[in-house]
Motif scaffolding. Structure first.
Motif, short mmCIF file in Angstrom:
data_model
loop_
_atom_site.label_atom_id
_atom_site.label_comp_id
_atom_site.label_asym_id
_atom_site.label_seq_id
_atom_site.Cartn_x
_atom_site.Cartn_y
_atom_site.Cartn_z
N LYS A 222 1.03 -1.14 0.08
CA LYS A 222 0.07 0.03 0.02
C LYS A 222 0.82 1.33 0.15
CE LYS A 222 -4.30 -1.53 0.03
NZ LYS A 222 -4.11 -2.98 -0.55
N ILE A 223 1.80 1.13 -0.53
CA ILE A 223 2.81 2.45 -1.04
C ILE A 223 1.95 3.31 -1.82
CG2 ILE A 223 4.92 3.34 -1.74
CD1 ILE A 223 6.22 1.11 -0.44
N PRO A 224 1.71 4.44 -1.84
CA PRO A 224 0.41 5.25 -2.70
C PRO A 224 0.96 5.70 -3.96
CG PRO A 224 0.95 6.58 -0.96
CD PRO A 224 1.76 5.34 -0.62
N PHE A 225 2.12 5.57 -4.12
CA PHE A 225 2.59 6.12 -5.60
C PHE A 225 3.22 5.00 -6.45
CE2 PHE A 225 2.62 9.92 -2.82
CZ PHE A 225 1.73 10.85 -3.80
N ILE A 226 3.13 5.09 -7.82
CA ILE A 226 3.81 3.92 -8.70
C ILE A 226 4.26 4.68 -9.86
CG2 ILE A 226 1.68 3.62 -9.80
CD1 ILE A 226 2.63 0.62 -9.98
N LYS A 227 5.54 4.47 -9.85
CA LYS A 227 6.46 5.15 -11.18
C LYS A 227 5.76 5.19 -12.63
CE LYS A 227 10.27 7.26 -9.90
NZ LYS A 227 10.76 8.45 -10.01
N VAL A 228 5.61 6.17 -13.13
CA VAL A 228 5.15 6.09 -14.51
C VAL A 228 6.24 5.05 -15.30
CG1 VAL A 228 4.85 7.27 -16.61
CG2 VAL A 228 4.20 8.32 -14.46
N LYS A 229 7.54 5.17 -15.24
CA LYS A 229 8.41 4.63 -15.79
C LYS A 229 8.45 3.05 -15.59
CE LYS A 229 11.80 8.21 -17.10
NZ LYS A 229 13.25 8.51 -16.90
N ALA A 230 7.54 2.60 -14.43
CA ALA A 230 7.57 1.23 -14.04
C ALA A 230 6.72 0.51 -14.57
CB ALA A 230 7.14 1.33 -12.60
N PHE A 231 5.92 1.15 -15.60
CA PHE A 231 5.07 0.19 -16.57
C PHE A 231 5.75 -0.16 -17.76
CE2 PHE A 231 1.90 2.45 -13.98
CZ PHE A 231 0.88 1.50 -13.54
N ASN A 232 6.50 0.71 -18.56
CA ASN A 232 7.14 0.40 -19.78
C ASN A 232 8.50 -0.47 -19.42
OD1 ASN A 232 5.27 1.47 -21.20
ND2 ASN A 232 6.42 3.42 -21.62
N PHE A 233 8.91 -0.32 -18.11
CA PHE A 233 9.83 -0.85 -17.72
C PHE A 233 9.67 -2.43 -17.29
CE2 PHE A 233 13.33 -2.45 -14.65
CZ PHE A 233 14.61 -1.99 -15.24
N ASN A 234 8.34 -2.61 -16.95
CA ASN A 234 7.94 -4.12 -16.78
C ASN A 234 6.54 -4.42 -17.56
OD1 ASN A 234 9.33 -4.53 -13.99
ND2 ASN A 234 8.86 -2.76 -13.76
#
Length: 572
Positions: A222-234
């Motif tokens: 429940k860490i409330p932020f997710i990196k935008v770049k994490a999507f294309n990285f994964n």
């Protein structure tokens, strides 16, 4: 408690994404002072969306020199000059994440109640050696950092910001500032914690950059932020991330998809399901579109003709022929047309350019050709029939989608599923080089690495529905003499103009084919670390790279099997 926020924004395409507005709207109530700093130009309309007294108290526009830290320094200096004494908590944040996925207030209250915590953030980056041997000290990742008053009035904090210059290399900024701020404060006897400290010990012993490499763990805890770049990285993990966020949070999935579509060259595999046009029952009955049909083959035209009769109430028809003989033969088919002409030896795109003044009066233009798509006649006939059916039968939904979505630039049938039968339809190296040359000539702001393109949007799109403004740009600026090049680039050119695309399904089983093919390719590439084009147009170096990896895997397998065999014999 009086809390201040210095928020740094940057968009390479000089736009203000909806995820930024959503973010500011959600977090604004917990701050008494918000300074919004944009490192990229913003239109007056976008500035009005954030105007002082609304989502921010101050809006500052600056060049992207020194990146986030130079911008934060400017914000910190403003606070010092104006109202330092009233501030009890300072948050530095940027727009590189989606969120908040959950309410931030409980986190602030938790850390504010801990008298032993002087500053905190979302994720802790452990000390490590990165590629090349450089050492990175333990630090809070800078996309979200909070400092108590005891820290920001300290000499160490002031000296740090005084040292921040306008470095021109982003890695230098990370090495010189992000990776050193934490240690500088720790050396001055300040103590910090991170929300990610709640991760179990065995999960902390993974890749050091959790925010990029393990966004699934951030969701789990429940860490409330997710990196935008994490999507294309994964990319293989991303569809599951999107679904999990929808299940566990009220954060709108549509905001993430819109921003990822804006910044990602078409098309990341995980976004394809969201590009499919669906029938939601909303139709547009009072809008007519122009449909250009270029006839090069009479038998293929016979396939199209019943559809032309059926959908005449939606379309005004503009027919062009590659020869007068074909025009004479086609005259036997009774069809109301707005224009009919022969353009000798012209390809379909050259013909479309000839009649652009005629179709330019329509907001949406359709384009279809009877060119042969496949070498095998029976394959060409049957798959073309499927293509035409998708093109026409989804027309009411296409019109509704164009009407609802002003950023929709083009709608393409799922030709990828057709072209999986014909791998020659994909990019060759020479075509990639031609694309790169054309891209540079056009001076397009958005960039694509054509030598490492993804395969699932590399088919030749010779059939599409397109918005007038996008078509005008393409016909005005892109040479039509090489139809193969333009057909491959059509979706990318639309994306380069900041428009979106949608896909028409070919039939009940077609969507499975598009995703199975794409996931198979991506999984193989991920497993063996192969280049994108390992199964087509492959260079000798790529073959050797694959052979080396295959031999290594084979040896490893043999060794392990040998070990197990010996162990089994000893037991007997």
């Amino acid at each position: 408690m009086s809390r201040a926020l210095v928020y740094v924004h940057f968009n390479p395409y000089q736009q203000l994404s909806e995820h930024v507005l959503y973010q500011l709207k959600k977090i604004r109530p917990i701050f008494s002072k918000v300074i919004f700093i944009s490192n990229s130009p913003l239109s007056q309309a976008d500035q009005e969306k954030i105007k002082p007294g609304g989502l921010a108290d101050q809006v500052i526009l600056r060049d992207n020199v020194g990146y986030d830290f130079a911008a934060w320094r400017q914000g910190v200096e403003l606070l010092i000059a104006e109202e330092w004494r009233q501030i009890e908590s300072l948050t530095l944040m940027n727009d590189t994440c989606f969120g908040p996925l959950w309410d931030l207030e409980p986190l602030y209250q938790k850390f504010e109640s801990k008298k032993t915590v002087d500053f905190w953030g979302m994720t802790r980056h452990p000390e490590c050696h990165i590629k090349g041997g450089s050492f990175v000290a333990e630090h809070l990742q800078s996309y979200f950092m909070v400092f108590t008053r005891s820290v920001f009035v300290s000499q160490a904090f002031g000296e740090f910001w005084s040292s921040v210059g306008q470095l021109e290399n982003v890695q230098q900024v990370i090495d010189s500032y992000e990776a050193t701020l934490t240690q500088k404060l720790v050396d001055s006897d300040f103590h910090f914690e991170a929300v990610s400290d709640t991760l179990e010990e065995n999960e902390m012993n993974l890749e050091p950059n959790l925010s990029m490499c393990h966004p699934d763990l951030l969701l789990k805890y429940k860490i409330p932020f997710i990196k935008v770049k994490a999507f294309n990285f994964n990319p293989l993990l991303s569809p599951y991330l999107l679904d999990e966020i929808s299940k566990s949070s009220t954060y709108p999935k549509s905001i993430m998809i819109a921003h990822l579509t804006l910044i990602s060259p078409p098309a990341p595999i995980y976004l394809l399901p969201y590009r499919i046009i669906k029938n939601d029952g909303s139709h547009v009955d009072d809008q007519k579109v122009a449909l250009h049909v270029h006839v090069t083959d009479l038998e293929k035209f016979q396939l199209i003709f019943p559809h032309l009769q059926q959908y005449a109430k939606f379309c005004d028809y503009f027919l062009t022929y590659s020869s007068s003989f074909l025009e004479k033969k086609a005259s036997q088919f009774s069809l109301p047309v707005c224009s009919s002409m022969t353009i000798e030896q012209a390809n379909d795109l050259e013909a479309l350019k000839e009649i652009r003044d005629l179709v330019g009066a329509y907001e949406v233009v359709g384009h279809i050709t009877t060119d042969r798509l496949f070498n095998k006649e029976i394959v060409d006939y049957q798959l073309s029939e499927k293509l035409y059916q998708s093109f026409f039968d989804n027309l009411p939904d296409v019109l509704a989608e164009f009407s609802k979505n002003g950023k929709l630039g083009i709608v393409i049938p799922d030709e990828l599923s057709l072209f999986t039968y014909d791998e020659t339809a994909y990019f060759s190296k020479s075509l990639a080089l031609s694309s790169e040359k054309l891209w540079k000539k056009l001076g397009l702001q958005k960039q694509i690495d054509f030598l490492n393109r993804q395969p699932w949007l590399e088919a030749e799109y010779s059939t599409f529905w397109i918005r007038k403004e996008v078509l005008e740009f393409i016909l005005e600026n892109v040479p039509t003499g090489d139809p193969k090049l333009l057909r491959h680039l059509i979706v990318s050119l639309v994306w380069a103009q900041h428009y979106d695309y949608s896909i028409l399904p070919l039939g009940q089983n077609s969507l499975n084919l598009i995703h199975e093919f794409a996931f198979f390719h991506a999984n193989i590439q991920n497993e063996f670390r192969l280049p994108n084009e390992f199964w087509r147009h492959t260079s000798l170096s790529q073959v050797l790279q694959f052979e080396k990896k295959a031999i290594s895997l084979a040896i490893d397998y043999i060794v392990r099997r040998s070990h197990l065999t010996k162990k089994y014999k000893r037991k007997k």
